[in-house]
Design a protein around this motif. Structure first.
Motif, mmCIF file in Angstrom:
data_model
loop_
_atom_site.group_PDB
_atom_site.id
_atom_site.type_symbol
_atom_site.label_atom_id
_atom_site.label_comp_id
_atom_site.label_asym_id
_atom_site.label_seq_id
_atom_site.Cartn_x
_atom_site.Cartn_y
_atom_site.Cartn_z
ATOM 1 N N LEU A 149 60.179 19.724 -2.507
ATOM 2 C CA LEU A 149 59.524 20.873 -1.896
ATOM 3 C C LEU A 149 58.026 20.607 -1.838
ATOM 4 O O LEU A 149 57.459 19.993 -2.746
ATOM 5 C CB LEU A 149 59.782 22.148 -2.707
ATOM 6 C CG LEU A 149 61.241 22.569 -2.899
ATOM 7 C CD1 LEU A 149 61.316 23.782 -3.819
ATOM 8 C CD2 LEU A 149 61.888 22.891 -1.570
ATOM 9 N N ASP A 150 57.379 21.085 -0.781
ATOM 10 C CA ASP A 150 55.930 20.977 -0.703
ATOM 11 C C ASP A 150 55.401 22.043 0.248
ATOM 12 O O ASP A 150 56.141 22.895 0.731
ATOM 13 C CB ASP A 150 55.491 19.569 -0.288
ATOM 14 C CG ASP A 150 56.037 19.127 1.062
ATOM 15 O OD1 ASP A 150 56.292 20.012 1.918
ATOM 16 O OD2 ASP A 150 56.191 17.913 1.292
ATOM 17 N N LEU A 151 54.100 21.974 0.500
ATOM 18 C CA LEU A 151 53.457 22.943 1.385
ATOM 19 C C LEU A 151 53.236 22.385 2.776
ATOM 20 O O LEU A 151 52.567 23.014 3.595
ATOM 21 C CB LEU A 151 52.109 23.381 0.787
ATOM 22 C CG LEU A 151 52.174 23.982 -0.615
ATOM 23 C CD1 LEU A 151 50.795 24.384 -1.086
ATOM 24 C CD2 LEU A 151 53.121 25.162 -0.644
ATOM 25 N N GLY A 152 53.777 21.213 3.051
ATOM 26 C CA GLY A 152 53.654 20.625 4.370
ATOM 27 C C GLY A 152 52.522 19.650 4.471
ATOM 28 O O GLY A 152 51.583 19.652 3.670
ATOM 29 N N GLY A 153 52.623 18.792 5.492
ATOM 30 C CA GLY A 153 51.530 17.872 5.787
ATOM 31 C C GLY A 153 50.397 18.615 6.466
ATOM 32 O O GLY A 153 50.507 19.786 6.840
#
Length: 224
Positions: free
Chosen positions: A19-23
């Motif tokens: 999971l991440d906050l996006g590029g």
């Protein structure tokens, strides 16, 4: 399994979640609270992946289990055969549903999202209804919808690449290797990414494949 008696096996399995906050180019540009708008599956996230690699020297010919005393022309015909392959089973990656227009009127870098109003997997069939188009709707004008980033898992992979080699040693120092190689040998249809643009006439449909149909190639290699 280390190479022994003409057989080599290698298997690797991955089970994970990223999971991440996006590029940088994935931010919605609608709020400073990226955790609310953009937190989701990483673009590279593949939940499960299993890969087998194998090599088998067929047990025929001089020094092998079968016809081990073969010499001359007979050994040249039945000996030196080798079967190889790479088999891959993989879940799909994740993609974002968007609108086919700048609904927020924020410019080229904005990401306009629809509202989710139903089950987008309902009635799923390949390739013409991978996503249920009735499950999404345009929100109020200039309002961001509630569809999250990378919520749609696209089709995965079930692929077999195999090859057959014929090794012939001559003059005790030269090895010729004749190769027949097949990619996607069983011609399994492996669908690509669906159209995820709400408002598009082909929204929810898959228009292509991720891996091409079966391909064959031949080659000759000389080792010395």
């Amino acid at each position: 399994k280390r190479f022994h008696n003409g057989l080599y096996l290698l298997a690797s399995y991955t089970f994970q979640k990223a999971l991440d906050l996006g590029g940088t180019d994935e931010f919605s540009a609608t709020s400073a609270d990226f955790k609310q708008w953009d937190k989701g599956h990483s673009t590279f996230d593949v939940p499960q992946r299993l890969v087998f690699s194998y090599l088998w020297e067929l047990p025929f010919g001089k020094g092998k289990a079968l016809f081990g005393n073969a010499n001359g022309a007979l050994d040249k015909i039945i000996g030196g055969w080798q079967l190889n392959g790479i088999t891959t089973f993989s879940a799909g990656q994740f993609k974002t549903v968007g609108l086919n227009t700048d609904w927020l009127n924020l410019g080229a870098f904005a990401s306009s999202r629809p509202n989710i109003i139903g089950d987008y997997t309902a009635g799923r069939s390949l390739p013409y209804q991978y996503v249920n188009s009735a499950a999404f709707a345009f929100p109020a004008l200039h309002v961001q919808g509630n569809a999250g980033r990378n919520t749609i898992e696209v089709p995965g992979i079930a692929n077999w690449d195999m090859s057959l080699f014929k090794n012939v040693l001559f003059r005790e120092r030269y090895l010729t290797q004749r190769r027949l190689e097949a990619f996607n040998i069983f011609k399994h249809t492996q669908f690509g990414v669906p159209d995820l643009s709400v408002g598009s006439p082909t929204f929810g449909q898959i228009g292509g494949t991720l891996i091409a149909s079966r391909k064959l190639q031949v080659g000759l290699r000389l080792q010395f």
